[in-house]
Design a protein around this motif. Structure first.
Motif, mmCIF file in Angstrom:
data_model
loop_
_atom_site.group_PDB
_atom_site.id
_atom_site.type_symbol
_atom_site.label_atom_id
_atom_site.label_comp_id
_atom_site.label_asym_id
_atom_site.label_seq_id
_atom_site.Cartn_x
_atom_site.Cartn_y
_atom_site.Cartn_z
ATOM 1 N N ILE A 50 39.767 18.553 27.739
ATOM 2 C CA ILE A 50 39.263 20.015 27.919
ATOM 3 C C ILE A 50 40.070 20.570 29.266
ATOM 4 O O ILE A 50 39.951 19.822 30.086
ATOM 5 N N GLN A 51 40.187 21.901 29.008
ATOM 6 C CA GLN A 51 40.899 22.509 30.094
ATOM 7 C C GLN A 51 40.070 23.873 30.165
ATOM 8 O O GLN A 51 39.947 24.602 29.432
ATOM 9 N N THR A 52 39.281 23.870 31.269
ATOM 10 C CA THR A 52 38.586 25.315 31.731
ATOM 11 C C THR A 52 39.493 26.356 32.364
ATOM 12 O O THR A 52 40.365 25.941 33.376
ATOM 13 N N ILE A 53 39.316 27.688 31.988
ATOM 14 C CA ILE A 53 39.928 28.768 32.680
ATOM 15 C C ILE A 53 38.775 29.577 33.223
ATOM 16 O O ILE A 53 37.991 30.194 32.256
ATOM 17 N N GLU A 54 38.742 29.875 34.296
ATOM 18 C CA GLU A 54 37.847 30.772 34.851
ATOM 19 C C GLU A 54 38.315 32.180 34.882
ATOM 20 O O GLU A 54 39.144 32.599 34.987
ATOM 21 N N ARG A 55 37.288 33.138 33.956
ATOM 22 C CA ARG A 55 37.446 34.365 33.756
ATOM 23 C C ARG A 55 36.693 35.410 34.367
ATOM 24 O O ARG A 55 35.438 34.858 34.959
ATOM 25 N N VAL A 56 36.982 36.539 34.942
ATOM 26 C CA VAL A 56 36.158 37.366 35.425
ATOM 27 C C VAL A 56 35.520 38.427 34.464
ATOM 28 O O VAL A 56 36.301 38.655 33.569
ATOM 29 N N TRP A 57 34.271 38.442 34.515
ATOM 30 C CA TRP A 57 33.718 39.391 33.514
ATOM 31 C C TRP A 57 32.355 39.674 34.259
ATOM 32 O O TRP A 57 31.877 39.399 34.977
ATOM 33 N N PHE A 58 31.795 41.057 33.581
ATOM 34 C CA PHE A 58 30.714 41.502 34.058
ATOM 35 C C PHE A 58 29.935 41.827 32.724
ATOM 36 O O PHE A 58 30.343 42.468 31.712
ATOM 37 N N ARG A 59 28.759 41.242 32.787
ATOM 38 C CA ARG A 59 27.598 41.128 31.823
ATOM 39 C C ARG A 59 26.847 42.346 31.689
ATOM 40 O O ARG A 59 26.504 42.778 30.394
ATOM 41 N N ASN A 60 26.809 43.356 32.480
ATOM 42 C CA ASN A 60 25.555 44.483 32.617
ATOM 43 C C ASN A 60 26.335 45.748 32.302
ATOM 44 O O ASN A 60 25.830 46.693 33.079
ATOM 45 N N LEU A 86 28.167 44.616 26.856
ATOM 46 C CA LEU A 86 27.204 45.589 26.690
ATOM 47 C C LEU A 86 25.923 44.929 26.074
ATOM 48 O O LEU A 86 26.074 45.036 24.930
ATOM 49 N N GLU A 87 25.048 44.710 26.815
ATOM 50 C CA GLU A 87 23.936 44.016 26.513
ATOM 51 C C GLU A 87 22.621 44.721 26.440
ATOM 52 O O GLU A 87 22.331 45.638 27.369
ATOM 53 N N LYS A 88 21.924 44.934 25.478
ATOM 54 C CA LYS A 88 21.033 45.861 25.171
ATOM 55 C C LYS A 88 19.665 45.622 25.938
ATOM 56 O O LYS A 88 18.833 46.544 26.474
ATOM 57 N N PHE A 89 19.593 44.449 26.687
ATOM 58 C CA PHE A 89 18.459 44.332 27.555
ATOM 59 C C PHE A 89 18.554 44.816 28.940
ATOM 60 O O PHE A 89 17.762 44.907 29.794
ATOM 61 N N ASP A 90 19.805 45.436 29.294
ATOM 62 C CA ASP A 90 20.276 46.167 30.366
ATOM 63 C C ASP A 90 19.506 47.448 30.519
ATOM 64 O O ASP A 90 19.523 47.911 31.811
ATOM 65 N N LEU A 91 18.840 47.719 29.509
ATOM 66 C CA LEU A 91 18.255 49.221 29.586
ATOM 67 C C LEU A 91 16.891 49.595 30.179
ATOM 68 O O LEU A 91 16.591 50.472 30.379
ATOM 69 N N THR A 92 16.397 48.396 30.465
ATOM 70 C CA THR A 92 14.950 48.372 31.098
ATOM 71 C C THR A 92 15.251 48.884 32.534
ATOM 72 O O THR A 92 16.422 48.704 33.160
ATOM 73 N N PHE A 93 14.172 49.249 33.103
ATOM 74 C CA PHE A 93 14.514 49.424 34.744
ATOM 75 C C PHE A 93 14.929 48.484 35.570
ATOM 76 O O PHE A 93 15.801 48.586 36.328
ATOM 77 N N LYS A 94 14.304 47.036 35.226
ATOM 78 C CA LYS A 94 14.603 46.129 35.820
ATOM 79 C C LYS A 94 15.850 45.590 35.507
ATOM 80 O O LYS A 94 16.788 45.274 36.374
ATOM 81 N N GLY A 95 16.474 45.739 34.225
ATOM 82 C CA GLY A 95 17.781 45.458 33.905
ATOM 83 C C GLY A 95 18.804 46.254 34.731
ATOM 84 O O GLY A 95 19.821 45.908 34.907
ATOM 85 N N LYS A 96 18.513 47.714 34.628
ATOM 86 C CA LYS A 96 19.433 48.578 35.148
ATOM 87 C C LYS A 96 19.482 48.118 36.860
ATOM 88 O O LYS A 96 20.673 48.430 37.437
ATOM 89 N N LEU A 97 18.301 48.016 37.332
ATOM 90 C CA LEU A 97 18.457 47.810 38.841
ATOM 91 C C LEU A 97 19.295 46.422 39.058
ATOM 92 O O LEU A 97 20.183 46.391 40.133
ATOM 93 N N LYS A 98 19.085 45.463 38.255
ATOM 94 C CA LYS A 98 19.903 44.239 38.424
ATOM 95 C C LYS A 98 21.299 44.445 38.196
ATOM 96 O O LYS A 98 22.168 43.969 39.154
ATOM 97 N N ALA A 99 21.602 45.268 37.168
ATOM 98 C CA ALA A 99 23.020 45.742 36.988
ATOM 99 C C ALA A 99 23.725 46.521 38.289
ATOM 100 O O ALA A 99 24.836 46.179 38.305
ATOM 101 N N TYR A 103 26.834 45.026 39.990
ATOM 102 C CA TYR A 103 27.945 45.934 40.233
ATOM 103 C C TYR A 103 28.630 46.278 41.596
ATOM 104 O O TYR A 103 29.689 46.180 41.887
ATOM 105 N N LEU A 104 27.355 46.534 42.522
ATOM 106 C CA LEU A 104 27.777 46.806 43.964
ATOM 107 C C LEU A 104 28.299 45.505 44.470
ATOM 108 O O LEU A 104 29.401 45.594 45.237
#
Length: 109
Positions: A50-60, A86-99, A103-104
């Motif tokens: 196994i060879q792992t490769i670290e990738r930069v990603w943004f989930r929210n 693009l995850e649907k649970f991001d649309l709650t207030f808590k999800g948006k705040l976390k996102a 992002y910051l």
């Protein structure tokens, strides 16, 4: 994958889905990832192959750009990312705040 399912069922003495559901702790919408489970199983069984490769990603990204974001907007806001989800649970207030906090942090790095 059938080997993993069989191993889990033998280890827990119950069907795979029940073993997984009973082992989850917490109440967030994404406690289990079949992809992560399978790759971790595969990596443990084939540690020298196994060879792992670290990738930069943004989930929210849905909380930042919405679900109808154009590719150009995603590309501009997440220039250094290999993947954006693009995850649907991001649309709650808590999800948006976390996102927005993530992002910051992403922008500051």
């Amino acid at each position: 994958m059938i080997n993993m399912i069989n191993d889990v069922e033998i280890r827990h003495g119950k069907c795979f889905s029940i073993a997984v559901l009973e082992s989850l702790q917490g109440d967030t919408p994404s406690l289990f990832s079949e992809y992560e489970t399978y790759i971790n199983y595969h990596a443990a069984k084939n540690i020298n192959n196994i060879q792992t490769i670290e990738r930069v990603w943004f989930r929210n990204a849905a909380a930042i750009c919405g679900f109808n974001a154009q590719y150009s907007e995603l590309k501009a806001k997440f220039k250094s990312c290999d993947f954006v989800a693009l995850e649907k649970f991001d649309l709650t207030f808590k999800g948006k705040l976390k996102a927005y906090l993530k992002y910051l942090k992403f922008l500051l790095n």
